[in-house]
Design an enzyme around this catalytic site. Structure first.
Site, PDB file in Angstrom:
ATOM      1  N   ALA A  13      68.511 -24.566 -57.530  1.00  0.00           N
ATOM      2  CA  ALA A  13      68.769 -25.030 -56.168  1.00  0.00           C
ATOM      3  C   ALA A  13      69.539 -24.015 -55.336  1.00  0.00           C
ATOM      4  O   ALA A  13      69.601 -24.123 -54.112  1.00  0.00           O
ATOM      5  CB  ALA A  13      69.539 -26.352 -56.211  1.00  0.00           C
ATOM      6  N   ARG A  18      71.795 -12.922 -51.935  1.00  0.00           N
ATOM      7  CA  ARG A  18      71.640 -11.465 -52.050  1.00  0.00           C
ATOM      8  C   ARG A  18      70.177 -11.005 -52.133  1.00  0.00           C
ATOM      9  O   ARG A  18      69.890  -9.819 -52.057  1.00  0.00           O
ATOM     10  CB  ARG A  18      72.415 -10.945 -53.271  1.00  0.00           C
ATOM     11  CG  ARG A  18      73.899 -10.787 -52.972  1.00  0.00           C
ATOM     12  CD  ARG A  18      74.669 -10.404 -54.215  1.00  0.00           C
ATOM     13  NE  ARG A  18      74.835 -11.520 -55.121  1.00  0.00           N
ATOM     14  CZ  ARG A  18      75.225 -11.399 -56.390  1.00  0.00           C
ATOM     15  NH1 ARG A  18      75.461 -10.197 -56.909  1.00  0.00           N
ATOM     16  NH2 ARG A  18      75.378 -12.459 -57.147  1.00  0.00           N
ATOM     17  N   GLN A  75      68.916 -31.370 -55.297  1.00  0.00           N
ATOM     18  CA  GLN A  75      70.346 -31.191 -55.035  1.00  0.00           C
ATOM     19  C   GLN A  75      70.452 -30.728 -53.578  1.00  0.00           C
ATOM     20  O   GLN A  75      70.289 -29.549 -53.273  1.00  0.00           O
ATOM     21  CB  GLN A  75      70.950 -30.123 -55.981  1.00  0.00           C
ATOM     22  CG  GLN A  75      72.460 -30.002 -55.824  1.00  0.00           C
ATOM     23  CD  GLN A  75      73.024 -28.727 -56.445  1.00  0.00           C
ATOM     24  OE1 GLN A  75      72.321 -27.729 -56.603  1.00  0.00           O
ATOM     25  NE2 GLN A  75      74.304 -28.757 -56.787  1.00  0.00           N
ATOM     26  N   THR A  81      77.099 -25.614 -60.545  1.00  0.00           N
ATOM     27  CA  THR A  81      76.127 -25.832 -61.629  1.00  0.00           C
ATOM     28  C   THR A  81      76.289 -27.203 -62.293  1.00  0.00           C
ATOM     29  O   THR A  81      75.304 -27.797 -62.737  1.00  0.00           O
ATOM     30  CB  THR A  81      76.239 -24.725 -62.687  1.00  0.00           C
ATOM     31  OG1 THR A  81      77.628 -24.568 -63.044  1.00  0.00           O
ATOM     32  CG2 THR A  81      75.729 -23.392 -62.169  1.00  0.00           C
ATOM     33  N   ASP A 105      67.221 -18.110 -62.730  1.00  0.00           N
ATOM     34  CA  ASP A 105      67.109 -16.710 -62.321  1.00  0.00           C
ATOM     35  C   ASP A 105      67.176 -15.740 -63.496  1.00  0.00           C
ATOM     36  O   ASP A 105      67.555 -14.593 -63.343  1.00  0.00           O
ATOM     37  CB  ASP A 105      68.186 -16.377 -61.268  1.00  0.00           C
ATOM     38  CG  ASP A 105      69.608 -16.614 -61.777  1.00  0.00           C
ATOM     39  OD1 ASP A 105      69.766 -17.031 -62.946  1.00  0.00           O
ATOM     40  OD2 ASP A 105      70.553 -16.376 -61.006  1.00  0.00           O
ATOM     41  N   GLU A 157      85.545 -18.869 -65.836  1.00  0.00           N
ATOM     42  CA  GLU A 157      84.823 -18.008 -64.914  1.00  0.00           C
ATOM     43  C   GLU A 157      85.656 -16.781 -64.569  1.00  0.00           C
ATOM     44  O   GLU A 157      86.891 -16.864 -64.500  1.00  0.00           O
ATOM     45  CB  GLU A 157      84.495 -18.784 -63.624  1.00  0.00           C
ATOM     46  CG  GLU A 157      83.493 -19.905 -63.819  1.00  0.00           C
ATOM     47  CD  GLU A 157      82.210 -19.426 -64.464  1.00  0.00           C
ATOM     48  OE1 GLU A 157      81.507 -18.584 -63.872  1.00  0.00           O
ATOM     49  OE2 GLU A 157      81.897 -19.882 -65.588  1.00  0.00           O
ATOM     50  N   ASN A 230      69.816 -11.363 -59.144  1.00  0.00           N
ATOM     51  CA  ASN A 230      70.551 -11.778 -57.958  1.00  0.00           C
ATOM     52  C   ASN A 230      70.110 -11.021 -56.714  1.00  0.00           C
ATOM     53  O   ASN A 230      70.293 -11.486 -55.610  1.00  0.00           O
ATOM     54  CB  ASN A 230      72.057 -11.585 -58.167  1.00  0.00           C
ATOM     55  CG  ASN A 230      72.571 -12.488 -59.285  1.00  0.00           C
ATOM     56  OD1 ASN A 230      72.387 -13.694 -59.252  1.00  0.00           O
ATOM     57  ND2 ASN A 230      73.161 -11.887 -60.298  1.00  0.00           N
ATOM     58  N   LYS A 353      29.214  -7.536 -54.293  1.00  0.00           N
ATOM     59  CA  LYS A 353      29.855  -8.821 -54.002  1.00  0.00           C
ATOM     60  C   LYS A 353      28.865  -9.938 -54.218  1.00  0.00           C
ATOM     61  O   LYS A 353      27.707  -9.829 -53.796  1.00  0.00           O
ATOM     62  CB  LYS A 353      30.333  -8.816 -52.548  1.00  0.00           C
ATOM     63  CG  LYS A 353      31.061 -10.051 -52.130  1.00  0.00           C
ATOM     64  CD  LYS A 353      30.744 -10.473 -50.714  1.00  0.00           C
ATOM     65  CE  LYS A 353      29.455 -11.271 -50.630  1.00  0.00           C
ATOM     66  NZ  LYS A 353      29.206 -11.892 -49.333  1.00  0.00           N
ATOM     67  N   ASN A 379      16.199   0.041 -60.842  1.00  0.00           N
ATOM     68  CA  ASN A 379      17.015   1.174 -60.422  1.00  0.00           C
ATOM     69  C   ASN A 379      17.205   1.116 -58.909  1.00  0.00           C
ATOM     70  O   ASN A 379      16.239   1.025 -58.161  1.00  0.00           O
ATOM     71  CB  ASN A 379      16.311   2.481 -60.807  1.00  0.00           C
ATOM     72  CG  ASN A 379      17.161   3.691 -60.446  1.00  0.00           C
ATOM     73  OD1 ASN A 379      18.010   4.111 -61.216  1.00  0.00           O
ATOM     74  ND2 ASN A 379      16.948   4.217 -59.250  1.00  0.00           N
TER      75      ASN A 379
HETATM   76  C1  UD1 Z   1      76.976 -19.063 -64.265  1.00  0.00           C
HETATM   77  C2  UD1 Z   1      78.067 -19.581 -65.205  1.00  0.00           C
HETATM   78  C3  UD1 Z   1      78.725 -18.387 -65.896  1.00  0.00           C
HETATM   79  C4  UD1 Z   1      77.699 -17.575 -66.642  1.00  0.00           C
HETATM   80  C5  UD1 Z   1      76.573 -17.154 -65.703  1.00  0.00           C
HETATM   81  C6  UD1 Z   1      75.467 -16.520 -66.499  1.00  0.00           C
HETATM   82  C7  UD1 Z   1      78.936 -21.599 -64.166  1.00  0.00           C
HETATM   83  C8  UD1 Z   1      80.049 -22.195 -63.391  1.00  0.00           C
HETATM   84  N1  UD1 Z   1      79.034 -20.296 -64.431  1.00  0.00           N
HETATM   85  O1  UD1 Z   1      77.600 -18.320 -63.258  1.00  0.00           O
HETATM   86  O2  UD1 Z   1      79.699 -18.858 -66.807  1.00  0.00           O
HETATM   87  O3  UD1 Z   1      78.304 -16.441 -67.217  1.00  0.00           O
HETATM   88  O4  UD1 Z   1      76.036 -18.298 -65.010  1.00  0.00           O
HETATM   89  O5  UD1 Z   1      74.459 -16.043 -65.657  1.00  0.00           O
HETATM   90  O6  UD1 Z   1      78.025 -22.300 -64.545  1.00  0.00           O
HETATM   91  N2  UD1 Z   1      72.665 -23.499 -59.062  1.00  0.00           N
HETATM   92  C9  UD1 Z   1      72.228 -24.696 -58.530  1.00  0.00           C
HETATM   93  N3  UD1 Z   1      73.072 -25.409 -57.742  1.00  0.00           N
HETATM   94  C10 UD1 Z   1      74.334 -25.019 -57.469  1.00  0.00           C
HETATM   95  C11 UD1 Z   1      74.788 -23.795 -58.028  1.00  0.00           C
HETATM   96  C12 UD1 Z   1      73.919 -23.065 -58.818  1.00  0.00           C
HETATM   97  O7  UD1 Z   1      71.085 -25.097 -58.744  1.00  0.00           O
HETATM   98  O8  UD1 Z   1      75.045 -25.745 -56.784  1.00  0.00           O
HETATM   99  C13 UD1 Z   1      71.749 -22.723 -59.895  1.00  0.00           C
HETATM  100  C14 UD1 Z   1      71.411 -21.387 -59.285  1.00  0.00           C
HETATM  101  O9  UD1 Z   1      70.249 -21.487 -58.480  1.00  0.00           O
HETATM  102  C15 UD1 Z   1      71.192 -20.500 -60.518  1.00  0.00           C
HETATM  103  C16 UD1 Z   1      72.040 -21.151 -61.605  1.00  0.00           C
HETATM  104  O10 UD1 Z   1      72.356 -22.452 -61.131  1.00  0.00           O
HETATM  105  O11 UD1 Z   1      69.852 -20.495 -60.930  1.00  0.00           O
HETATM  106  C17 UD1 Z   1      73.322 -20.376 -61.883  1.00  0.00           C
HETATM  107  O12 UD1 Z   1      74.101 -20.351 -60.715  1.00  0.00           O
HETATM  108  P1  UD1 Z   1      74.934 -19.076 -60.303  1.00  0.00           P
HETATM  109  O13 UD1 Z   1      75.620 -19.350 -59.045  1.00  0.00           O
HETATM  110  O14 UD1 Z   1      74.075 -17.868 -60.367  1.00  0.00           O
HETATM  111  O15 UD1 Z   1      76.013 -19.028 -61.474  1.00  0.00           O
HETATM  112  P2  UD1 Z   1      76.845 -17.773 -61.925  1.00  0.00           P
HETATM  113  O16 UD1 Z   1      77.910 -17.508 -60.937  1.00  0.00           O
HETATM  114  O17 UD1 Z   1      75.927 -16.683 -62.257  1.00  0.00           O
HETATM  115 CA    CA Z   2      73.646 -15.967 -61.678  1.00  0.00          CA
END
Ligand code: UD1
Ligand code: CA
Length: 464
Positions: A13, A18, A75, A81, A105, A157, A230, A353, A379
């Site tokens: 979500a 970036r 969401q 997360t 991702d 974190e 990212n 085609k 041919n």
């Molecule tokens: C998260 C972890 C971190 C881990 C890292 C690994 C948490 C708090 N942190 O951090 O410990 O080392 O991944 O890559 O979980 N997403 C949603 N809704 C939200 C927020 C995020 O769907 O409200 C999704 C994002 O689209 C993404 C995934 O969750 O696909 C991870 O979110 P992201 O913000 O990239 O987490 P990180 O900061 O990388």
């Molecule tokens: Ca991430």
């Protein structure tokens, strides 16, 4: 023993700021498929029947692209997360047992890794099994804290970590297997008192551990697993890594890849043993290539079925079927609906085609064949053009077996040319030609004896 059903959640979500894109991050393609689709396939490969994708930014685009082999949870606002995971609760209300969870991702997650994680989870009966990695540079990731017995008890974190914790090299990959009931019981109690004001999924670990539940971990040594995307450069790097993985699988299965740096093969391509792929070649879509065929260099083949023993040299093929032992190129353009029988020869600067060419047809140079059928052994001479379009409608050209079409012939469709017919070079053919007939459709040649010599003499005396 009957395997326990396993559910799956993909968190997708987030906005992906970036990426600097109007498209949601998970929809960006890696090796021909959206990132989320790669992850979804890995989940399905690990036994998840219908993964739940948590969508938010660009929700409609994602659901439309991914289709109905997934379930979706919305969401609407992104509060972290943990909050995102909670959104999947209703979709999984009927499920009791393990649930795999991944971010949206990390397109290099494999079904093998997820299968291993699930197996460890089931074997140990843990409340949560986390995939972790040990990194030389853990910057940016959540760090794993373990207790005196070595059990993971908390994830901190980067933004919330003290200097001591930042020195820990074991990181959270965001790939987990949870006990479904314990996960959804715990999520509503999360608090967002942290540096980002978000509900962290990682905090579920501390809650479960402090209430006496068992947390397990599986340390993954293949760091590609958590190659997160990212920005567009990481997207390119993930694509390169995934492509390399695909090439390696083909190579180990008996395909020669002459130049792994400059060869791109999509995830749905089937290559039989002893295929050779030459440099600067892209093979994509639902393509199959039969054994012993040689593809490239400088070639693109998409959604095509190439038989065994074929040669495709410096050409572009899309939606094509090519029979055993046929060859095309250099510089052929075979477009959708081109169906070549066995031992067909298509040479340089030939475009085909929506046409069937039966076995042993030869179209060796500079030709356009569209909306046509060409019988076996015929041919087609250099510079032949089927005029299939009158500005309003497409018309068909039917050419029989063992016919001979002389060079620089214009075939004005609709047109039928019988078996064994012969078309004189340079003809414009507008009427049907019966079997074994000869058609000539061009101005009759005149020869004027001494004319050129007279003309030169006159010019020379004019200029003197
Ligand atoms: C998260 C972890 C971190 C881990 C890292 C690994 C948490 C708090 N942190 O951090 O410990 O080392 O991944 O890559 O979980 N997403 C949603 N809704 C939200 C927020 C995020 O769907 O409200 C999704 C994002 O689209 C993404 C995934 O969750 O696909 C991870 O979110 P992201 O913000 O990239 O987490 P990180 O900061 O990388
Ligand atoms: Ca991430």
């Amino acid at each position: 023993m009957q395997a326990q059903p396993v559910a799956g959640i993909i968190l997708a979500a987030g906005k992906g700021t970036r990426m600097k894109s109007d498209m949601p991050k998970g929809l960006h393609h890696v090796c021909g498929l959206p990132m989320v689709e790669h992850i979804g396939r890995a989940m399905k490969g690990a036994g998840v029947e219908r993964p739940v994708v948590v969508v938010g930014h660009g929700a409609e685009l994602l659901t439309e692209a991914l289709g109905d082999s997934y379930a979706y949870a919305l969401q609407a606002e992104q509060h972290g997360t943990g909050h995102a995971t909670l959104m999947a609760r209703d979709a999984l209300s009927a499920h009791d047992g393990p649930v795999l969870l991944t971010p949206g991702d990390t397109p290099l997650i494999s079904s093998r890794a997820l299968t291993e994680l699930l197996a460890r989870h089931v074997e140990t009966g843990a409340a949560c099994t986390m995939a972790t990695c040990i990194l030389d540079d853990p910057t940016g990731y959540g760090r794993i804290l373990r207790n005196a017995t070595g059990m993971p008890v908390r994830v901190v974190e980067e933004k919330d970590a003290s200097d001591d914790i930042r020195r820990i090299k074991e990181v959270c990959t965001s790939i987990y297997c949870f006990d479904s009931q314990l996960l959804f019981e715990t999520l509503p109690s999360l608090r967002n008192e942290n540096a980002q004001g978000e509900y962290y999924l990682t905090d579920v670990i501390a809650t479960l551990a402090s209430s006496g539940h068992r947390i397990e971990s599986a340390i993954f040594h293949d760091q590609e697993l958590l190659m997160g995307v990212n920005d567009r450069w990481q997207l390119a790097e993930a694509a390169a890594a995934l492509n390399r993985r695909i090439l390696r699988q083909h190579a180990l299965a008996g395909v020669t890849i002459a130049d792994p740096i400059n060869t791109f093969i999509g995830p749905d391509v089937v290559l039989e043993p002893d295929v050779t792929v030459e440099p600067m070649t892209v093979i994509d879509g639902k393509t199959r290539i039969g054994s012993g065929s040689r593809i490239g260099p400088n070639t693109r083949v998409v959604n095509s079925d190439i038989g065994s023993g074929c040669t495709v040299l410096m050409s572009h093929l899309s939606g094509v079927k090519m029979g055993e032992g046929s060859r095309c190129g250099p510089f052929a353009n075979l477009r959708p609906g081109a169906v070549l029988g066995e031992h067909v020869k298509v040479g340089n600067f030939v475009e085909i085609k929506n046409s069937e060419l039966e076995e042993d047809v030869s179209v060796s140079h500079l030709t356009y064949i569209g909306d046509s059928h060409v019988g076996s052994g015929t041919n087609i001479g250099a510079g032949t053009i089927t005029c299939n379009y009158d500005g309003f409608t497409k018309h068909r050209t039917e050419i029989g077996k063992n016919a001979f079409v002389g060079s620089n012939t214009t075939l004005v469709a609709p047109l039928q040319i019988g078996d064994g017919a012969l078309i004189a070079a340079g003809s414009v053919v507008t009427k049907d030609v019966p079997a074994d007939a000869m058609a000539v459709g061009r101005a009759k040649q005149e020869v004027k004896e001494e004319w050129a010599a007279h003309w030169r003499r006159r010019k020379q005396s004019d200029n003197s």
